[in-house]
Each structure stands twice: as C-alpha cells, then as structure tokens.
Design an enzyme around this catalytic site. Structure first.
Site, PDB file in Angstrom:
ATOM      1  N   ASP A   7      -1.420  -0.070  -2.288  1.00 17.80           N
ATOM      2  CA  ASP A   7      -0.193   0.509  -2.827  1.00 17.80           C
ATOM      3  C   ASP A   7      -0.403   2.013  -2.968  1.00 17.80           C
ATOM      4  OD1 ASP A   7       2.501   0.113  -4.130  1.00 17.80           O
ATOM      5  OD2 ASP A   7       1.458   1.121  -5.763  1.00 17.80           O
ATOM      6  N   GLU A   9       1.262   5.846  -4.698  1.00 16.16           N
ATOM      7  CA  GLU A   9       2.207   6.573  -5.553  1.00 16.16           C
ATOM      8  C   GLU A   9       2.443   7.925  -4.903  1.00 16.16           C
ATOM      9  OE1 GLU A   9       3.786   5.131  -7.855  1.00 16.16           O
ATOM     10  OE2 GLU A   9       2.514   3.352  -8.099  1.00 16.16           O
ATOM     11  N   HIS A  57       5.268   7.014 -12.499  1.00 13.29           N
ATOM     12  CA  HIS A  57       3.829   6.727 -12.456  1.00 13.29           C
ATOM     13  C   HIS A  57       2.995   7.502 -13.465  1.00 13.29           C
ATOM     14  CE1 HIS A  57       3.885  10.451 -10.209  1.00 13.29           C
ATOM     15  NE2 HIS A  57       4.420   9.894  -9.131  1.00 13.29           N
ATOM     16  N   HIS A 150       3.865   2.432 -13.231  1.00  8.53           N
ATOM     17  CA  HIS A 150       3.343   2.139 -11.907  1.00  8.53           C
ATOM     18  C   HIS A 150       1.966   2.802 -11.750  1.00  8.53           C
ATOM     19  CE1 HIS A 150       7.160   0.781  -9.701  1.00  8.53           C
ATOM     20  NE2 HIS A 150       7.459   0.864 -10.983  1.00  8.53           N
ATOM     21  N   ASP A 155      -1.042  -1.990  -9.228  1.00  9.05           N
ATOM     22  CA  ASP A 155      -0.017  -2.659  -8.429  1.00  9.05           C
ATOM     23  C   ASP A 155      -0.636  -3.390  -7.240  1.00  9.05           C
ATOM     24  OD1 ASP A 155       1.784  -1.686 -10.207  1.00  9.05           O
ATOM     25  OD2 ASP A 155       2.847  -0.365  -8.826  1.00  9.05           O
TER      26      ASP A 155
END
Length: 232
Positions: A7, A9, A57, A150, A155
């Site tokens: 994942d 960000e 985030h 997040h 995640d």
C-alpha cells in the site's frame, strides 16, 4: 508462489499533476502464508503536503523533511519486490504512483501483468456492496480497531488478511504431503506470520502381515460363532 501485498500514501490523487508517493508498506507472502518479512519506508516528496492529504495519513511536511528521497531508496525497494506478483487494493492507483516514482528516478516501470487488484476481486464476489478496505474488513471480521489514520504498512497488513479471505481463506494453505517420490516432501500449512519451514516426512512402513500373523488371524476368525458374513 511469492506475492507482495503493498500500500502507498501520497500527497494527492494523480502523479501526472505533480503528486508524489510519501510512504510504502509491503508484506511478503509465500503460498498465501505471511513469512514475517516486510518493507516499510517514508520518502521526502520535495513538495508541500496538502492539508487534505495530511488529514488522511497524518504525514506532515515537518515529519517528512528529513526522510530519504525515493531515488535514494529505489534499489532497496526493488530488491525486496523482486519478480513477485504485487497485490494492492485499487491497484491501479498504487501502480501509477510507484511507476511514476521509478521513472522519475531513472528506473523502468513495473509491468502491470504483475498486478493483482483486490478491489476487482471484491467487486466480482460482492457486486453492489461497499468495497473500501474498512468495509471489507468489517464484512470479513478483520480487526481494524487500531487503524486511526491511513498508514501504508498497517493497511498492507490488513489487506494481507483480506486478500487471504477473498481468495479462499486459510484453507487455501492446507495441503498434504507432496509426491512421495520427491526427495524433500514438505507440508504447505504453516503458522501465520512465520517464515515457511521445510518439514520432511518419514518413509512409510511396510504393513504387510507375515505368515505367523495370518495364521493367528485365521484361528481367530474360525472361532467366531455364527459370523454375519456367512449369511450373505
């Protein structure tokens, strides 16, 4: 089969408009079992963090100011990814940013043939349902109580559990010994989050009865009164 669940960000939604990747988290799986190996890194995006993105985030300009540039850590990331399949939720988004960073750093983009999109899998299994990571974790009973904001590695850990559920659950890792003709048969069932261990099976024993055992068995059978099998 080696797979990397990952994942990212970012500073926004589109690398073509100047948005950058600021964090990546990766979890290694082999044969749908977590090995315990992971990769996690923050990157300085060399631009200001929009407030809307920071609210998602929590990564601020101050926090990212002393982090390495993606170009300075690309080799390490690529070494971890190797040639594994890459699993992400709404994978097109993550691939766009990952490949944009690679190209900005002078590397070849990663082939999209390696991409596995859990969002597409979820759409086929649950048409019309809510398909966010949060919603799917709730559907499959995956604990996300520790997810306040997040985070790429967190995640990725949640997505690893979700990917297992979407592709058959833990039963997919349940296997018997492989062909006994192999020199190193193994068991494919291993505890979650532990490195895969090879385990050899004992050679099967000879279970044929010898002549003395057959004689004793015959005497035993002949001593049974009115056996049912004589009525057939």
């Amino acid at each position: 089969m080696r797979e990397i669940i990952f994942d990212t960000e970012t500073t926004g939604f589109d690398p073509q408009n100047g948005d950058r990747m600021v964090e990546i988290g990766c979890i290694e799986m082999i044969d749908r079992i977590e090995t315990g190996e992971s990769f996690h890194c923050y990157y300085n995006p060399e631009r200001a963090m929009p407030k809307a993105a920071e609210n998602v985030h929590g990564l601020s300009d101050v926090f990212l100011s002393d982090k390495k540039l993606f170009a300075h850590g690309a080799e390490e990331l690529l070494a971890f990814l190797g040639d594994a399949k890459l699993v992400a939720h709404n994978a097109q988004f993550d691939f766009n940013f990952l490949n944009a960073e690679l190209q900005l750093s002078g590397y070849q983009p990663i082939s999209r043939f390696r991409m596995i999109d859990t969002l597409a899998i979820a759409k086929s299994k649950h048409p019309g349902a809510k398909l966010s990571l949060d919603a799917l974790c709730s559907r499959y009973g995956i604990d996300r109580s520790h997810r306040v904001k997040h985070g790429a590695l967190l995640d990725a850990e949640l997505l690893t559990q979700l990917y297992i559920e979407l592709t058959g659950g833990r039963q997919i890792g349940l296997g018997l010994a492989e062909d006994s003709k192999r020199n190193d048969p193994i068991v494919s069932l291993r505890p979650t989050s532990q490195r895969a261990e090879r385990r050899a099976f004992m050679t099967p024993r000879d279970h044929h009865a010898d002549s003395a055992e057959l004689a004793r068995h015959k005497i035993f059978i002949e001593g049974i009164k009115d056996p049912l099998w004589t009525e057939i």
